[in-house]
Design a protein around this motif. Structure first.
Motif, PDB file in Angstrom:
ATOM      1  N   ASP A 626       0.849  -1.197   0.000  1.00  0.00           N
ATOM      2  CA  ASP A 626       0.000   0.000   0.000  1.00  0.00           C
ATOM      3  C   ASP A 626       0.883   1.245   0.000  1.00  0.00           C
ATOM      4  O   ASP A 626       0.937   2.000   0.970  1.00  0.00           O
ATOM      5  CB  ASP A 626      -0.928  -0.022   1.220  1.00  0.00           C
ATOM      6  CG  ASP A 626      -1.955   1.119   1.192  1.00  0.00           C
ATOM      7  OD1 ASP A 626      -2.182   1.682   0.105  1.00  0.00           O
ATOM      8  OD2 ASP A 626      -2.509   1.438   2.260  1.00  0.00           O
ATOM      9  N   ASN A 628       0.519   3.979  -1.781  1.00  0.00           N
ATOM     10  CA  ASN A 628      -0.235   5.241  -1.791  1.00  0.00           C
ATOM     11  C   ASN A 628      -1.012   5.479  -0.492  1.00  0.00           C
ATOM     12  O   ASN A 628      -1.674   6.499  -0.342  1.00  0.00           O
ATOM     13  CB  ASN A 628      -1.178   5.297  -2.987  1.00  0.00           C
ATOM     14  CG  ASN A 628      -2.204   4.168  -2.980  1.00  0.00           C
ATOM     15  OD1 ASN A 628      -2.376   3.477  -1.964  1.00  0.00           O
ATOM     16  ND2 ASN A 628      -2.867   3.961  -4.102  1.00  0.00           N
ATOM     17  N   GLN A 629      -0.974   4.525   0.414  1.00  0.00           N
ATOM     18  CA  GLN A 629      -1.555   4.640   1.761  1.00  0.00           C
ATOM     19  C   GLN A 629      -3.040   5.008   1.745  1.00  0.00           C
ATOM     20  O   GLN A 629      -3.512   5.794   2.569  1.00  0.00           O
ATOM     21  CB  GLN A 629      -0.771   5.674   2.581  1.00  0.00           C
ATOM     22  CG  GLN A 629       0.666   5.269   2.859  1.00  0.00           C
ATOM     23  CD  GLN A 629       1.393   6.272   3.728  1.00  0.00           C
ATOM     24  OE1 GLN A 629       1.775   7.343   3.270  1.00  0.00           O
ATOM     25  NE2 GLN A 629       1.593   5.922   4.981  1.00  0.00           N
ATOM     26  N   ASP A 630      -3.785   4.377   0.811  1.00  0.00           N
ATOM     27  CA  ASP A 630      -5.230   4.624   0.782  1.00  0.00           C
ATOM     28  C   ASP A 630      -6.013   3.540   1.504  1.00  0.00           C
ATOM     29  O   ASP A 630      -7.239   3.541   1.508  1.00  0.00           O
ATOM     30  CB  ASP A 630      -5.726   4.749  -0.656  1.00  0.00           C
ATOM     31  CG  ASP A 630      -5.563   3.462  -1.458  1.00  0.00           C
ATOM     32  OD1 ASP A 630      -4.938   2.502  -0.938  1.00  0.00           O
ATOM     33  OD2 ASP A 630      -6.049   3.401  -2.603  1.00  0.00           O
ATOM     34  N   GLY A 631      -5.309   2.577   2.108  1.00  0.00           N
ATOM     35  CA  GLY A 631      -5.966   1.513   2.853  1.00  0.00           C
ATOM     36  C   GLY A 631      -6.409   0.339   2.019  1.00  0.00           C
ATOM     37  O   GLY A 631      -6.950  -0.626   2.547  1.00  0.00           O
ATOM     38  N   ASN A 632      -6.165   0.402   0.689  1.00  0.00           N
ATOM     39  CA  ASN A 632      -6.530  -0.685  -0.218  1.00  0.00           C
ATOM     40  C   ASN A 632      -5.273  -1.277  -0.846  1.00  0.00           C
ATOM     41  O   ASN A 632      -4.302  -0.544  -1.105  1.00  0.00           O
ATOM     42  CB  ASN A 632      -7.462  -0.180  -1.318  1.00  0.00           C
ATOM     43  CG  ASN A 632      -8.765   0.346  -0.772  1.00  0.00           C
ATOM     44  OD1 ASN A 632      -9.417  -0.312   0.033  1.00  0.00           O
ATOM     45  ND2 ASN A 632      -9.164   1.552  -1.191  1.00  0.00           N
ATOM     46  N   ASP A 634      -2.534  -2.158  -3.338  1.00  0.00           N
ATOM     47  CA  ASP A 634      -2.146  -1.538  -4.599  1.00  0.00           C
ATOM     48  C   ASP A 634      -2.161  -2.564  -5.724  1.00  0.00           C
ATOM     49  O   ASP A 634      -1.869  -3.753  -5.517  1.00  0.00           O
ATOM     50  CB  ASP A 634      -0.739  -0.948  -4.507  1.00  0.00           C
ATOM     51  CG  ASP A 634      -0.667   0.266  -3.599  1.00  0.00           C
ATOM     52  OD1 ASP A 634      -1.741   0.774  -3.221  1.00  0.00           O
ATOM     53  OD2 ASP A 634       0.457   0.684  -3.266  1.00  0.00           O
ATOM     54  N   CYS A 657      -4.018  -3.817   5.150  1.00  0.00           N
ATOM     55  CA  CYS A 657      -5.222  -3.238   4.557  1.00  0.00           C
ATOM     56  C   CYS A 657      -6.442  -3.888   5.201  1.00  0.00           C
ATOM     57  O   CYS A 657      -6.417  -5.082   5.558  1.00  0.00           O
ATOM     58  CB  CYS A 657      -5.262  -3.474   3.043  1.00  0.00           C
ATOM     59  SG  CYS A 657      -3.962  -2.609   2.124  1.00  0.00           S
ATOM     60  N   THR A 659     -10.149  -5.054   4.414  1.00  0.00           N
ATOM     61  CA  THR A 659     -10.820  -5.324   3.150  1.00  0.00           C
ATOM     62  C   THR A 659     -11.916  -6.363   3.286  1.00  0.00           C
ATOM     63  O   THR A 659     -11.960  -7.136   4.241  1.00  0.00           O
ATOM     64  CB  THR A 659      -9.784  -5.806   2.106  1.00  0.00           C
ATOM     65  OG1 THR A 659     -10.381  -5.884   0.824  1.00  0.00           O
ATOM     66  CG2 THR A 659      -9.220  -7.166   2.487  1.00  0.00           C
TER      67      THR A 659
END
Length: 804
Positions: A626, A628-632, A634, A657, A659
């Motif tokens: 992750d 980009n550190q968006d929690g999803n 990559d 993450c 999910t």
């Protein structure tokens, strides 16, 4: 063949032959007899889903490799590991990864009632009597607890009264020669008999060839030689001894199939040589080489008295696998021996003592009680070769290779008591329940470069249960409901060789025990004077701490020892590495299964089996990449830099993450249609047309990647030939994957080679000054894929005599 393609109808369905216990016989009404509840029962009377594949069906469909069984059991996926070390079965919406879970399978295999690992079964088949796939939680009647089901392989047994055997030969247009044979002989009529069987097979696997033939690449190949000796001694009606020994030797030379990433991602860089899925090509310079040697010992004693039966079942197996696989996936150092050598030597021993009734107690009770113990060990030695690359100014070639020896040692033990009681309330209603107490223990060590860097293990105790109720509203219509729980010990994941792992890494490597609960309702019916069966089942299952392993791996910060050319440690370094860490997550599975078998006429049989199963992670914490550190997770198309990875992971070394995605990689919906139409030619010869169509719906091989989604597809097999009406001989022409369906079934992220890069620090008094090394990687323009099997046209000739 043309007529058969116009009416895909043609094959004897699994419920049109009979096996009683371990011996094949002809029975009334062409029913299937199974031992799903440790006693002979018509499959239509069992309150559970059992798919039986008989020896007759295996022969008619020309199944040679065990994995072909999945074509007639929808929802079942059978796979083997590319390094040859193991295999797995996936069923009812969840995966099983042998590299993550080891011996603790979601679907447990048995050979002649003794547990066995999948790798020993998913090989060439020969002289098999019946295969029973039982769905749902198992464990209160025998063997090992498993949450999704069991697969029991019953080999053919010697006949105490008649000699006989079978000779079977298959050849096709894609390099396969397969010879199978068996011969049985009474030694003392009615008392002792022996049976010998074997197979010799040569084939070209998936026919994937290398584009780098200039390096001396050879075509793929696999050769198998295997034999089995079975014996029965029955000195009295109340006493019987059985023994089986099987040996298999298999050698493989193969290439990992690739495709250009631009085939699915137009934004990807172009490949030096464009490869699409249908090309069946690899850019691998050196082939994967595997040598497998398996030994299986199986023994059994049955003694009966006073209406009770005491059974002892023992098993012992050894597995010796040596493999060499490339670590240079991006082909940065072609032909330079950047390999990993694996030497795995496993042993498994099991003992089970079971007491059960032969005559019903008090005219309404059946029982089974028993004790089971098993011991497994799988010592594995790895030799990983790390490439050290010269500076670009000096050509960027290979400077040296550093070897790192890795040793994994471990032992697991299980001891358990189990029991099951069934009450028959009148002729129409039945209530059944069972319990099992499991005592499991394991101890493991991991050594990298000599010193032991990790010790782990499990010590678990757990009760599990099953229960069911069924009611026959008429002799032809039965409704049932069942429930059950299951347990798998926590796993210790092998493959992360970080010498300074973080607490988060350890939590994704040493997982707590998994538990599950299942609820099922269904009905079984017989119609049209016994000519049609229709069965439907719906189920709901929940898991706690299910081990979910991301398909493409997770990038993390790895600390490794720096060694010189002699292997001495000179320091430590940090580098970007990739590993399939495992998260313990909650999962919910819902599904429906059904089958329809119809004897349309005396000449025509039709069978349809379908399965829908959708498993989902319910807000689980998983290891992920992750950046980009968006929690999803990559969608990774190139390896991150060390600085970028360190910036987002800090002291944890990897990201997490939250999910909710699918827990299974296979298609939720699948179905198979089978049929056979018989055409009498004379009193001594029948002609026939057969067909098998297996359909798999849409699936997401990796739920986090949009580039590997698989659309629905069907595989069609057709057979035409002549045979003796009594089944003594048969000559068949066949076509498998008739319409040459070419579908990528899985597609990984772009391939990556990790290495150590030397820097150039100018010139000194003695010559160039080389700095470093530092961690570096190269990302390929190719991705690894798997695909549907190649089309084959072939001829099969079979002759049987006496007792087959």
């Amino acid at each position: 063949m043309l007529l058969a393609s116009a009416s895909i109808s043609a094959i004897s369905t699994p419920t049109l032959a009979q096996v009683v216990g371990n011996d094949e016989v002809s029975g009334p009404d062409n029913t299937i007899i199974v031992q799903a509840r440790r006693r002979d029962e018509d499959v239509q009377d069992v309150p559970a889903v059992v798919d039986s594949v008989t020896s007759e069906q295996i022969a008619k469909l020309n199944f040679r490799d065990f994995r072909e069984v999945q074509n007639v059991v929808p929802g079942l996926e059978l796979t083997t590991e590319s390094n040859g070390v193991g295999g797995s079965a996936k069923l009812r919406g969840v995966n099983f990864d042998v590299n993550a879970s080891g011996f603790n399978a979601t679907v447990q295999f048995y050979m002649n009632d003794a547990p066995i690992t999948a790798g020993l079964v998913l090989q060439q088949m020969f002289d098999v009597g019946q295969i029973d796939v039982q769905r749902g939680p198992q464990g209160t009647l025998r063997g090992i607890a498993s949450p999704s089901g069991s697969i029991t392989v019953t080999t053919r047994k010697p006949d105490l009264y008649e000699a006989g055997g079978t000779v079977d030969m298959t050849a096709n247009d894609i390099g396969t020669l397969n010879f199978r044979g068996a011969f049985g002989l009474p030694i003392i009529e009615g008392i002792a008999a022996i049976r010998v069987a074997g197979v010799i097979d040569q084939n070209e696997l998936n026919r994937v060839k290398t584009i780098n033939s200039n390096f001396g690449g050879r075509d793929p190949s696999a050769s198998t030689e295997a034999g089995r000796v079975s014996a029965i001694v029955q000195p009295a009606d109340w006493l019987k001894f059985e023994g089986v020994y099987q040996h298999m030797d298999r050698r493989v030379r193969s290439y990992d199939q690739v495709a250009s990433f631009s085939e699915v991602n137009p934004a990807a860089l172009p490949s030096p040589v464009y490869i699409d899925t249908s090309d069946r090509l690899s850019d691998q310079v050196d082939p994967t080489r595997i040598h497998q040697k398996y030994n299986i010992y199986n023994w059994r004693v049955e003694a009966g008295a006073l209406g009770q039966q005491l059974i002892y079942q023992g098993g012992y197996s050894t597995q010796d696998v040596q493999s060499r696989t490339t670590l240079d996936s991006a082909v940065v150092f072609p032909g330079r021996n950047v390999f990993q050598d694996t030497d795995s030597r496993s042993k498994s021993t099991s003992h089970e003592v079971r007491l059960q009734n032969q005559d019903r107690l008090f005219d309404f009770l059946d029982y089974v009680v028993g004790y089971f113990q098993q011991r497994n060990s799988a010592p594995t030695d790895l030799l990983r070769r790390t490439a050290v690359r010269l500076p670009v100014a000096f050509g960027g070639g290979l400077a040296t290779i550093v070897d790192t020896p890795i040793e994994r040692r471990g032992v697991s033990k299980e001891r358990s008591f189990f029991g099951n009681l069934t009450a028959h309330l009148g002729s129409a209603t039945e209530i059944s329940g069972g319990l099992r107490h499991i005592d499991y223990e394991s101890n493991n060590t991991l050594a990298v470069g000599g010193p032991i860097i990790a010790r782990d293990g499990q010590d678990e105790k757990k009760w599990i249960y099953t229960g069911s109720i069924k009611h026959n509203f008429s002799p032809d219509f039965m409704v049932y409901a069942s429930t059950g729980s299951s347990f798998r010990p926590g796993i210790n994941v092998v493959g992360n060789f970080n010498i300074v792992p973080s607490a988060l890494e350890r939590s994704f490597s040493n997982l707590p025990a998994e538990t599950s609960k299942s609820y099922e309702v269904g009905f079984k019916s017989t119609m049209l004077d016994g000519r049609m069966n229709l069965n439907v089942t719906a189920y709901h299952q929940t898991f706690k701490n299910y081990p979910y392993r991301p398909t493409n791996g997770v990038f993390f910060v790895n600390t490794a020892a720096v060694r010189n050319a002699t292997g001495q440690v000179t320091g430590v370094r940090q580098e970007v590495a990739q590993f399939n860490f495992v998260g313990a997550v909650p999962v919910e599975v819902n599904g429906v299964e059904g089958d329809l078998n119809f004897k349309v006429s005396d000449r025509w049989n039709l069978g349809l089996v379908a399965s829908y199963s959708l498993g989902k992670i319910k807000d689980g914490t998983i290891p992920c990449t992750d950046i980009n550190q968006d929690g999803n997770p990559d969608l990774v198309t190139t390896a991150p830099t060390l600085a970028a990875l360190q910036g987002v992971t800090g002291a944890n070394n990897l990201s997490t993450c939250q999910t909710s995605i699918r827990s299974g990689l296979q298609a939720p919906f699948s179905a198979s249609l089978q049929s056979e139409y018989r055409i009498p030619i004379s009193d001594r010869v029948d002609g026939y047309l057969r067909g098998l169509a297996s359909y798999n719906g849409k699936s997401q091989a990796d739920p986090t990647s949009r580039f590997d989604n698989v659309g629905g597809y069907a595989l069609v097999n057709l057979y035409a030939g002549i045979r003796d009406p009594e089944g003594n001989w048969e000559v068949a022409l066949f076509a498998k994957n008739l319409f040459e369906t070419e579908k990528a079934l899985s597609r990984g992220a772009p391939l990556v080679t990790n290495y150590q890069q030397l820097g150039f620090g100018g010139f000194g008094p003695t010559g160039p000054i080389l700095t470093g090394p530092t961690s570096a990687s190269t990302t390929s323009t190719y991705t690894g894929i798997t695909m549907t099997p190649p089309r084959e046209f072939g001829l099969n000739v079979r002759y049987s005599f006496g007792s087959r």
